[in-house]
Every structure is written in structure tokens, then in C-alpha cells.
Design a protein around this motif. Sequence first.
Motif, PDB file in Angstrom:
ATOM      1  N   THR A  10      45.369  40.125  53.596  1.00  0.00           N
ATOM      2  CA  THR A  10      45.469  41.307  53.791  1.00  0.00           C
ATOM      3  C   THR A  10      47.104  41.904  55.067  1.00  0.00           C
ATOM      4  O   THR A  10      47.390  40.881  54.926  1.00  0.00           O
ATOM      5  N   ARG A  11      47.069  42.954  54.218  1.00  0.00           N
ATOM      6  CA  ARG A  11      48.702  43.227  55.336  1.00  0.00           C
ATOM      7  C   ARG A  11      47.429  43.859  56.181  1.00  0.00           C
ATOM      8  O   ARG A  11      46.935  44.982  56.365  1.00  0.00           O
ATOM      9  N   VAL A  12      47.815  44.179  57.289  1.00  0.00           N
ATOM     10  CA  VAL A  12      47.729  43.851  59.081  1.00  0.00           C
ATOM     11  C   VAL A  12      48.706  44.750  59.728  1.00  0.00           C
ATOM     12  O   VAL A  12      49.580  44.530  60.039  1.00  0.00           O
ATOM     13  N   ALA A  13      48.027  46.171  60.341  1.00  0.00           N
ATOM     14  CA  ALA A  13      48.394  46.797  60.713  1.00  0.00           C
ATOM     15  C   ALA A  13      48.130  47.835  62.299  1.00  0.00           C
ATOM     16  O   ALA A  13      46.800  47.138  62.401  1.00  0.00           O
ATOM     17  N   SER A  60      44.316  48.430  61.274  1.00  0.00           N
ATOM     18  CA  SER A  60      43.974  48.422  59.605  1.00  0.00           C
ATOM     19  C   SER A  60      44.782  47.088  59.062  1.00  0.00           C
ATOM     20  O   SER A  60      45.641  46.886  59.352  1.00  0.00           O
ATOM     21  N   ALA A  61      43.519  46.765  57.449  1.00  0.00           N
ATOM     22  CA  ALA A  61      44.146  45.970  56.673  1.00  0.00           C
ATOM     23  C   ALA A  61      43.990  46.226  55.883  1.00  0.00           C
ATOM     24  O   ALA A  61      42.615  46.745  55.678  1.00  0.00           O
ATOM     25  N   VAL A  62      45.243  46.284  55.102  1.00  0.00           N
ATOM     26  CA  VAL A  62      44.111  46.864  53.660  1.00  0.00           C
ATOM     27  C   VAL A  62      44.913  45.613  52.587  1.00  0.00           C
ATOM     28  O   VAL A  62      45.280  44.476  52.814  1.00  0.00           O
ATOM     29  N   ALA A  63      44.178  45.691  51.246  1.00  0.00           N
ATOM     30  CA  ALA A  63      44.261  44.859  50.187  1.00  0.00           C
ATOM     31  C   ALA A  63      45.558  44.651  50.276  1.00  0.00           C
ATOM     32  O   ALA A  63      46.105  45.263  49.615  1.00  0.00           O
ATOM     33  N   SER A  64      45.963  43.174  49.742  1.00  0.00           N
ATOM     34  CA  SER A  64      47.222  43.286  49.369  1.00  0.00           C
ATOM     35  C   SER A  64      46.747  42.331  48.075  1.00  0.00           C
ATOM     36  O   SER A  64      46.578  41.386  47.866  1.00  0.00           O
ATOM     37  N   HIS A 114      48.543  52.748  54.919  1.00  0.00           N
ATOM     38  CA  HIS A 114      49.542  51.678  54.415  1.00  0.00           C
ATOM     39  C   HIS A 114      49.045  52.002  53.245  1.00  0.00           C
ATOM     40  O   HIS A 114      47.245  51.327  53.488  1.00  0.00           O
ATOM     41  N   SER A 115      49.833  50.739  52.548  1.00  0.00           N
ATOM     42  CA  SER A 115      49.118  50.368  50.583  1.00  0.00           C
ATOM     43  C   SER A 115      49.783  49.120  51.203  1.00  0.00           C
ATOM     44  O   SER A 115      50.845  48.600  51.262  1.00  0.00           O
ATOM     45  N   GLY A 116      48.944  47.765  50.527  1.00  0.00           N
ATOM     46  CA  GLY A 116      49.063  47.010  50.292  1.00  0.00           C
ATOM     47  C   GLY A 116      50.170  46.243  48.786  1.00  0.00           C
ATOM     48  O   GLY A 116      50.301  45.670  48.443  1.00  0.00           O
ATOM     49  N   TRP A 117      50.004  47.730  47.755  1.00  0.00           N
ATOM     50  CA  TRP A 117      50.915  47.258  46.517  1.00  0.00           C
ATOM     51  C   TRP A 117      52.476  48.175  46.353  1.00  0.00           C
ATOM     52  O   TRP A 117      52.996  48.777  45.867  1.00  0.00           O
TER      53      TRP A 117
END
Lengths: 319, 595
Positions: free
Chosen positions: B566-569, B311-315, B579-582
Motif C-alpha cells: 500500500t502507499r502510506v502517507a 492513511s494507506a491506499v491500495a496500489s 492520495h491514490s495508489g494509481w
Amino acid sequence: MATYLLRRLLIAIPSLLGISLILFTVLALAPGDPFSEMATNPNVPPEVREALRASFGLNDPVMVRYLRWLSAMAQGDWGFSFASRINVDDLILQRVPTTLFVVGTSQILALCIALPVGIYAATRPYSVFDQIANTLAFVGFSLPTFFTGLLLILLFSIKLDWFPFVYRSDIAASGWRWYWEMFRQAIMPITVLGLFQAASYTRYVRSAVLDVIRLDYVTTARAKGLGEKTVTLRHITRNALIPVVTLVALQMPAVFGGAIVTEQIFRIPGIGSLLIDAILANDTPVIMAVTFVFACLVVLFNLIADLLYGWLDPRISFR
Amino acid sequence: MDEHKLRELVAGVKDGAVSRRAFIQRLAAVGITAPIASQILAWNDVAMAQASLAYKPTKAGGGGPLKILLWQAPTLLNPHFASGTKDQIAGRIFFEPLAGWDKEGNLTPQLAAEVPTRANGGLSADGTVVTWKLKQGVKWHDGKPFTADDVVFTWEYAADPATAAYTTGSYTNIKVEKVDDHTVKVIFKEATPFWADPFVGVVGQIIPKHHFGEYKGAKSREAPANLKPVGTGPYKFVDFKPGDILIGARNEDYHVKNQPHFDTIEVKGGGDAVSAARAVLQTAEFDYAWNLQVEDEVLKRMETGGRGKVSAVASGDIEFIILNTTDPWTEVDGERSSIKTKHPTLSDPKVREAINLLIDRDSIQKFIYGRGGTATASFVNEPKQFKSQKLKYEFNVDKANKILDDAGYKKGSDGIREKDGKKLKYVYQTSINAPRQKTQAIIKQACQKVGIDLELKSVTASVFFSSDVANPDTYTKLYVDMEMYTTTQPQPDPERFLNQFVSWEIANKENKWLGRNVSRYSDPEADKAYKAAQKELDPVKRAALLIKVNEIFCEANVILPLLSRTRVAASVTNLMHDHSGWDVDTWNVAAWYRS
């Protein structure tokens, strides 16, 4: 012998001081600082970084820092890790048992393979067994541990799913299950290290035995009508093992120092991986302590090897 | 985006014509981070959205162990000393802030009873006072009640310069007062539109006064609780070996009903990112692995087994290039790249414009980063399909050729363009990291086509990112023509993030290159807008000002943004996490569960 020992110990002191001075200077001059992680973080004001540098004494001249380190070390204070802020000796002691277990077992495994194979191969030089053993030994020490480690992981963890490839110092189990889990996770790293060591030991044992086997006293023993087994074990092996014992004694610092590459691959929390992490984090007190302990062990085991030599072979006298 | 447009949008959200998410994305596209957008809405009395992870389990416990693998091991647990994300992740399992940020940029209460708004009296009209109501009945792991005293103490602790807390930047210019046992007031010196900084998210974790009280200031290193944390979080401390493993057990008195789901938690560290991904995606030995800086191709291959997912979220992290407008090859008063010098060719805006046209951002994203980043032309931003109306990127070799032709740069016998004897030959440096070296190669190739010669240089990360004054290869010295790296936005305040663009932060010999403005470029307009934004009370006006600062630098082509990271986990298929990029990955670990 007592005077010899005393003299050797006295010589060891200035050489250790010299080693520590060189280590410290090299580390102090090496680029990078322990706070690089804060560098791109806009939330940490530069003043905090400066204050930390000052409080950790990083702004003082190298000589002042060295003398401070030396006097603290003399009083048994190893300093604290910049990264985790706990005392370096605690950090090292946490890692020693794992390293001893994994690297120690692999050394025993290596000897268990190398001794019989090396002796058997040397008593029948250029036979089929000798040729095969030789070839395997060559292959063994030409393959680096990081390669064989990854190979085993791909085969046994990913393809077959037999063993875990992440080594854990805390296993949530007790009794037999604990031993079983511990054994299961240690198989791969011990095999990798053990086979690598066994390969070079085998070559060494073989040539040591070959040197002895042609000597006159062996022929005499055979002429007396002694059995082949007795000749090999009593007469040949005992004498051939003298240089091998020295070699193993000189390998001991490595047992304490851990296997840097293998520990990294299998995530074994040993001294080797501690050293790698400390180097990556520029954690100078930890690097200094680990390398210095290493230096002490090398000096110490060199001395033990010399003593062993004299004890095993009385022709070498202590002077 | 100007003030007027922002106001229209805010009104749209209030009427329900514009969705909250669309509003945040619109602002993100022009360079306002999701949390700031969220702040604007809160100021205008639009309520925060619900948390994004729906929690299904009906009772706490029974989930078995949760195993997290970090390829960088945590080394300490005091969240105010945490230098890297690895330590913040570990600290957050035991400690909690008043509120955290979810991946949409919503402020989510944790130890606070509610998020302060104008409507509930939490925010004063002049923007200088924030009143936090604390959750009642919260207990520390040792059974002592959590009160306003702990919040006030946390402020005293972090603000004390002798403590040398890494979070001190968020606490030094404020005052915190206790109103009653469950209410605290945060008083700012000036109107502060972005008030959700102290006690919020990564920097905001509250520590117990009864464990740290004696260890404020110079004695901070000696606190036993640094290594044996007592917090309010979902898991209680069991064991910790620095650099190796951290173990926690379920907090039976946790203040959220039915949480947490897992009985124990384990954070193991060490190794590298690729094998961490493997341990989750291929063998499922671990449940979760973070920050996978691994080429996307590799991750996709590992995912095919179906045991885990990525999963990738914006940061707010951004990979970007700086073009040096000062001369790195001439020494003035003992420093190179001095602001007293001018770069022979890069100070020409036309050359910078041409170089920006030679960066094939789409290919860099497609072939190198994959899900790890999104091509962008804006310095502060969020990814996705919403792109700025004003800031756009383009890859166009012909256009670059034409610009250089028009500006009078002629190709010499060696195929390199020159004008007045000054050749377009540059040294381009970055840290050693596989994706970065590949990006360098792509850009070098494109530059070659138009007659610009790039010499690639890579510096080991521990040197590049160090503050070693004696070393010429650190990123802040910029002793080259261009350089590339990622700058992180650890907490969603674009004001502090944008101080990289102000003239008084220019890194130079005097401040030992600790200044935040590494590019050395400055613009009085940007300085003015930044100063105005610092004082601006109205968050909408302020946002417009900060957008302007960003645009000035990007339009001058001094800062060339490449990818919004992005933050990839990776997690096993049945792990429900968020999980959150912030905020850190474990920001709401209490709500994770196995389906």
C-alpha cells in the motif's frame, strides 16, 4: 618566500591531477549507475536507459571520460548533474551559503568555548575546574553528532516543542522575523556541531598552553613582577596559539565541506547533504565536483597553514 | 475468472445489482487492477463514479501555506524526465494530464472536458481511436490559452527518441491528430482496450508548446522551462532549489472554480522516512509526508499524540519472491542462470510448492509491514478482504514436509534434505532494507524446520537495482537461487506490467540483462495468452487472458507473491487530502483543503 610560494603552488598541480585521476577512476569503477531508479519501472523501455547512458557518455572507457572531464574542468565547465540536469557549479553555489553559515558559526562557537576554557584549565592544572573541563571534553568528543542531534530533536522539538527540526533555506518572512526564524532553526545544529568541535579544541588548547607555561621566559616574565593576567594573555597565550591556529586552518576545508551527518539529520541543504544525495543517486559529476573541491581546499589550506607557521614562528624558515 | 463470469458481473453493474465498487474489488481479487476494471465498465457504457474527495471551501485561496515533506527531495520538474515518484509529485503541482486516476481507479477528467466513452463518441467501435474533448478557457500560467496544439506537441516531444523522455513508452506507437482547437484524436495502430495511457496520469502531463517547442529532441536538457515550469496546474512556480525546496503560489486563474484552497505550497525534501513521519505526526511542522516505509509499530506510536493521522491506499506494487528454475552456479557461454541450464532442485515443481507453503505471509504482514502491505497469493492485485477464488496461500509446515517426503528428498546427517546427492541449500538475496531482512529471517526459520537451508544475502539497493552489466549482484542477473523485491506498477496497465512473464523478455547476456522477465521461466500457454491479450479488442476477453498469464506463473510457484503493497502517507489531522495508489500523491492537490 615568493619562490617558496611559487614552488609549493607548482607542486600542488600534479598532486591535484593525481587526486582527480584517483577519484575519477574509483567513481567510474564503483558499482551502480545513475538510472537505477528506472530499473523496476516497466514503463521505461530499456532502449531509453541505453540512450541515456550513451548521451551521458557512460559507455566510453574510463580514460576517455577522465580526459573529457579534465579538459571541460580546465575551461570552467563542471558538467551537469545526472539527477537534476542542471549545472554542477550552480548546484554547489546554491548550497555554499547555508553550509558556511551553519558550519562557520559552529566553529566560532567552538573557539569561543575552547579558548577560555582550555587556557583557564591549563593555568590551574588538576584543579576541580580542570578535572570537570577534561571530563566534559572527553564526553563531548566521544558522543557522535548523530546521537546528540537526535537527542536534541527528541528533547527540544518533540517534548518541549521549542525549535523546528527541519531546516529551511527559504523562510517566508522578512526583517527581524526572518533573522529570528533563521536563528531559531539554526540553534540545534550549531549547538551540536559547536559542542563537538569545542570538546576537541579544548583538549588541544589546554595541552598547548601547558607546554608553554613551563618555559623559562614565562618564569622570567613572572620574575619581572608582571601581573598574572598579563603573563597569561600576553606571554603564554600568544605563543601557545601557534599550533592552535594551524589546527583551525586545517579545519577550514571542513567548514566549506559541510557536516555530512548533521546536515542529514536536520535536513540542512548544505554541501554535505548534497554529497550524500549524489552518492545515493550515483550522480557521478556532482560527487566528482564536490570531492575535488574538497581536495583543492585541503591542499590550499595546508599551504596557508605552512605559511602561517613561518609567519608566527620565525625560527621556521621557508625552504 | 473466465469471460462468461466477467460478462455477468458487468451486466450486474448495469442493472444496479452489483455496486461499482464491488465489481472493481471482485476483479482486483483475481488480479485485475482497479483502473482496468474501470476501463471495462467504461467500455460497456457504465459511467465513471464521482471523485472520492468532496471539496468544501466556497472560495479559492485563504488556506494559508500547504507544507509537504518528501524524504527524497525532488531534483527536477519536467514531468517527462521524472525518474522517480519524488519528481513526478513535484511536477504534478504545475502540470496536469488530461485525466488522472483516483484511489478507486476511476478516471477523473483534469484538462479534458469529459472522460471519453462509447456513448459520448469518445471511443471508436474498433478500439483504435480515442477522441478527447479538451476543457475550454484553460490558461497556461503565463496567460496563453491551452489548446489542442499543446497536446499534439506533448506527444511529439515524448515520442522523439532523442528527447530520451522517461514517458516515451506510452507515446511511441501512437499518432495524435488535432481535430479542432479543443479536440484531439489519439490513434492506435491496433485495437487498444486500455486506451487511457497516453495523456493520462503520471505519464500524461501536458507541457506548453510555446515553452518547449525549440527544445524537442537532443536539446531537451537546455530548456529553461525544465527548471521554471509554466503549466496549467493549481499553483504557479516561485522558486526551486534542486534537492532541497520547491515553492509555488496559488494560480489565480485556475480552471476549477473555488480551487485551490491554499495560498502557497512548499515541498521540502531530504532526510529519512522516520523523521519525516515525526515532523508530521509528532510536531506538525509539516502538513503531509509521503511514502512512509516505516514499520507500522513506529507509526502507531507517533500517531498517539493525536496531531496527525496515517492513511494507506491500495496500489499495484507487489513484494514477491522469484524461485530460479535455471542453474545460477554453472556458467554457460559466459552467463550464469542461463536458460540452457536447469536448476538441480528448484526445477522440480514439488520443491517449489513446498517452499511456497513455508512462507508465513500472515506473520510477515502482521509483524513487519502492518498497514504497509496485505498478504496475497496473486501477482497483480488489489488488497482488502476480497481474495482470489483460485489463487490462495497457505502456511503449512507439515504439508511441506509431506510433499518433500513423497518427492523422495531425505534428510541427511546435517538435517538438510537431499536427493541423488543434491542438497536443498539455497542462496536467498534481496536489497538492504529492514523489513526485507526480517522477512528473510522468518522464511529461513520456516525452511529450517523442514530441512531446507537458506543462506541469506543482502545487497545495497543502489547496486541491486542498477543496470550495471559488470556487477553480478543486480536483481536482473539473478545469480542466486531465490530473490525478493518489489516491482512497481507505475501506471495501471497490466499488459506492460505482465511482460515480466513472457519468454521474449527473458533477461540474459544478449540483452545486457535489460529484459523484463527476470525469473527466466516461460510457458507457451502464458505467451499465447499474452499475445492474444495484446490484440484482443474486447476488454472483458482481454482481462480474462491477462488473469490467465498471472495465474500460470503463480500456480507454477515460480513467482511467489508476498504482499500487495500500500502507499502510506501521513498528514496533520485537519488536512483533507486524497492520495491514490494509481497516480502520484499530488494528483488532485488542487482539491486539498484544511477543515
